[in-house]
Design an enzyme around this catalytic site. Structure first.
Site, PDB file in Angstrom:
ATOM      1  N   HIS A  58       0.982  -1.282  -0.011  1.00  0.00           N
ATOM      2  CA  HIS A  58       0.124  -0.026   0.054  1.00  0.00           C
ATOM      3  C   HIS A  58       0.779   1.349  -0.053  1.00  0.00           C
ATOM      4  CE1 HIS A  58      -3.779  -2.255   1.638  1.00  0.00           C
ATOM      5  NE2 HIS A  58      -3.493  -2.559   0.415  1.00  0.00           N
TER       6      HIS A  58
ATOM      7  N   GLU B 156       0.051   2.226   8.152  1.00  0.00           N
ATOM      8  CA  GLU B 156       0.419   2.896   6.941  1.00  0.00           C
ATOM      9  C   GLU B 156       1.078   4.337   7.358  1.00  0.00           C
ATOM     10  OE1 GLU B 156      -2.977   1.993   4.154  1.00  0.00           O
ATOM     11  OE2 GLU B 156      -1.865  -0.214   4.334  1.00  0.00           O
TER      12      GLU B 156
ATOM     13  N   TYR C 219      -9.969   3.984   1.514  1.00  0.00           N
ATOM     14  CA  TYR C 219     -10.653   3.005   2.143  1.00  0.00           C
ATOM     15  C   TYR C 219     -12.034   2.765   2.036  1.00  0.00           C
ATOM     16  CZ  TYR C 219      -6.102   0.887   3.924  1.00  0.00           C
ATOM     17  OH  TYR C 219      -5.124   0.291   3.906  1.00  0.00           O
TER      18      TYR C 219
HETATM   19  C1  HEM Z   1      -9.099  -3.523   4.555  1.00  0.00           C
HETATM   20  C2  HEM Z   1      -8.706  -3.493   3.095  1.00  0.00           C
HETATM   21  C3  HEM Z   1      -7.812  -3.863   2.506  1.00  0.00           C
HETATM   22  C4  HEM Z   1      -7.208  -5.283   2.602  1.00  0.00           C
HETATM   23  C5  HEM Z   1      -7.549  -6.237   3.415  1.00  0.00           C
HETATM   24  C6  HEM Z   1      -6.037  -5.246   1.313  1.00  0.00           C
HETATM   25  C7  HEM Z   1      -5.385  -6.300   1.030  1.00  0.00           C
HETATM   26  C8  HEM Z   1      -4.186  -6.258   0.009  1.00  0.00           C
HETATM   27  C9  HEM Z   1      -3.294  -7.406  -0.281  1.00  0.00           C
HETATM   28  C10 HEM Z   1      -3.425  -8.617   0.505  1.00  0.00           C
HETATM   29  C11 HEM Z   1      -2.601  -6.715  -1.251  1.00  0.00           C
HETATM   30  C12 HEM Z   1      -1.313  -7.765  -1.807  1.00  0.00           C
HETATM   31  C13 HEM Z   1       0.020  -7.608  -0.845  1.00  0.00           C
HETATM   32  C14 HEM Z   1       0.993  -8.604  -1.649  1.00  0.00           C
HETATM   33  O1  HEM Z   1       1.022  -9.652  -1.413  1.00  0.00           O
HETATM   34  O2  HEM Z   1       1.726  -7.937  -2.369  1.00  0.00           O
HETATM   35  C15 HEM Z   1      -2.669  -5.380  -1.263  1.00  0.00           C
HETATM   36  C16 HEM Z   1      -2.087  -4.613  -2.252  1.00  0.00           C
HETATM   37  C17 HEM Z   1      -2.542  -3.601  -2.855  1.00  0.00           C
HETATM   38  N1  HEM Z   1      -3.723  -2.968  -2.360  1.00  0.00           N
HETATM   39 FE1  HEM Z   1      -4.870  -3.293  -0.851  1.00  0.00          FE
HETATM   40  N2  HEM Z   1      -6.193  -4.078   0.808  1.00  0.00           N
HETATM   41  C18 HEM Z   1      -7.100  -3.103   1.372  1.00  0.00           C
HETATM   42  C19 HEM Z   1      -7.296  -1.770   0.985  1.00  0.00           C
HETATM   43  C20 HEM Z   1      -6.848  -1.204  -0.099  1.00  0.00           C
HETATM   44  C21 HEM Z   1      -7.476  -0.037  -0.588  1.00  0.00           C
HETATM   45  C22 HEM Z   1      -8.407   1.089   0.235  1.00  0.00           C
HETATM   46  C23 HEM Z   1      -6.855   0.251  -1.812  1.00  0.00           C
HETATM   47  C24 HEM Z   1      -6.853   1.577  -2.598  1.00  0.00           C
HETATM   48  C25 HEM Z   1      -8.039   1.745  -3.219  1.00  0.00           C
HETATM   49  C26 HEM Z   1      -5.766  -0.865  -2.102  1.00  0.00           C
HETATM   50  C27 HEM Z   1      -5.034  -1.011  -3.053  1.00  0.00           C
HETATM   51  C28 HEM Z   1      -4.114  -2.038  -3.219  1.00  0.00           C
HETATM   52  C29 HEM Z   1      -3.037  -1.533  -4.320  1.00  0.00           C
HETATM   53  C30 HEM Z   1      -2.882  -0.588  -5.406  1.00  0.00           C
HETATM   54  C31 HEM Z   1      -2.145  -2.926  -4.160  1.00  0.00           C
HETATM   55  C32 HEM Z   1      -0.852  -3.269  -4.691  1.00  0.00           C
HETATM   56  C33 HEM Z   1      -1.112  -3.839  -6.060  1.00  0.00           C
HETATM   57  C34 HEM Z   1       0.084  -4.009  -6.702  1.00  0.00           C
HETATM   58  O3  HEM Z   1       0.683  -3.087  -7.394  1.00  0.00           O
HETATM   59  O4  HEM Z   1       0.554  -5.239  -7.073  1.00  0.00           O
HETATM   60  N3  HEM Z   1      -5.928  -1.756  -0.822  1.00  0.00           N
HETATM   61  N4  HEM Z   1      -3.839  -5.139  -0.743  1.00  0.00           N
END
Ligand code: HEM
Length: 140
Positions: free
Chosen positions: A81, A133, A91
């Site tokens: 993130h 964060e 969020y």
């Molecule tokens: C409780 C809420 C959330 C959970 C449980 C969650 C979960 C995750 C997980 C498991 C990953 C992958 C981590 C890894 O293995 O590299 C990730 C990456 C990411 N998340 Fe979230 N996330 C949440 C909220 C958000 C929000 C609010 C946003 C934006 C709108 C977001 C955007 C992203 C982005 C852009 C990535 C990286 C993707 C990449 O470039 O590979 N997430 N998140």
């Protein structure tokens, strides 16, 4: 999070596991349609990003009584993130999209109580991530 919320999360966890891919696929569809400004955040995301989110949601539901088990996973999420500049204001957008998707996918199983439980469980997890964060951004 109340005990009642936790009980509802636990009782819906198996169904969520069964439908997790459908839930996340629909979630991203809703997210990008309703909040197109979030699309750019995922520009470098891998194809298995929806799977990662789905697994994280399921792991959360499954460990709601032992959130310490999620520590490592949370650190990975925080790293991802911070790298993609996710901010607190993003969020509620994911919350809205995720809840709409859960409602759509689970249909009548998703009663008002189930919906409220998932909403507060999401907020609980979101606050943990937002705080971690914030700390990571302040150190960067
Ligand atoms: C409780 C809420 C959330 C959970 C449980 C969650 C979960 C995750 C997980 C498991 C990953 C992958 C981590 C890894 O293995 O590299 C990730 C990456 C990411 N998340 Fe979230 N996330 C949440 C909220 C958000 C929000 C609010 C946003 C934006 C709108 C977001 C955007 C992203 C982005 C852009 C990535 C990286 C993707 C990449 O470039 O590979 N997430 N998140």
């Amino acid at each position: 999070m109340t005990e009642n919320t936790k009980e509802i999360i636990k009782s819906t966890a198996p169904l969520l596991k069964e439908k997790k891919d459908e839930i996340t696929e629909t979630m991203y569809k809703i997210l990008f349609e309703k909040y197109p400004e979030t699309k750019i955040l995922f520009k470098d995301a891998s194809d298995d990003q929806p799977k990662k989110l789905a697994n994280a949601i399921y792991a959360y539901a499954n460990n709601i009584d032992n959130l310490g088990n999620l520590q490592k996973g949370l650190e990975t999420m925080v790293k991802a993130h911070v790298k993609t500049n996710i901010k607190p204001e993003h969020y509620p957008m994911v919350q809205d999209a995720l809840l709409s998707s859960i409602k759509k996918t689970l249909g009548e199983v998703c009663t008002k109580d189930v919906e409220n439980a998932w909403s507060s469980a999401y907020e609980f997890l979101a606050n943990i991530l937002i705080n971690k964060e914030k700390l990571a951004y302040s150190k960067a």
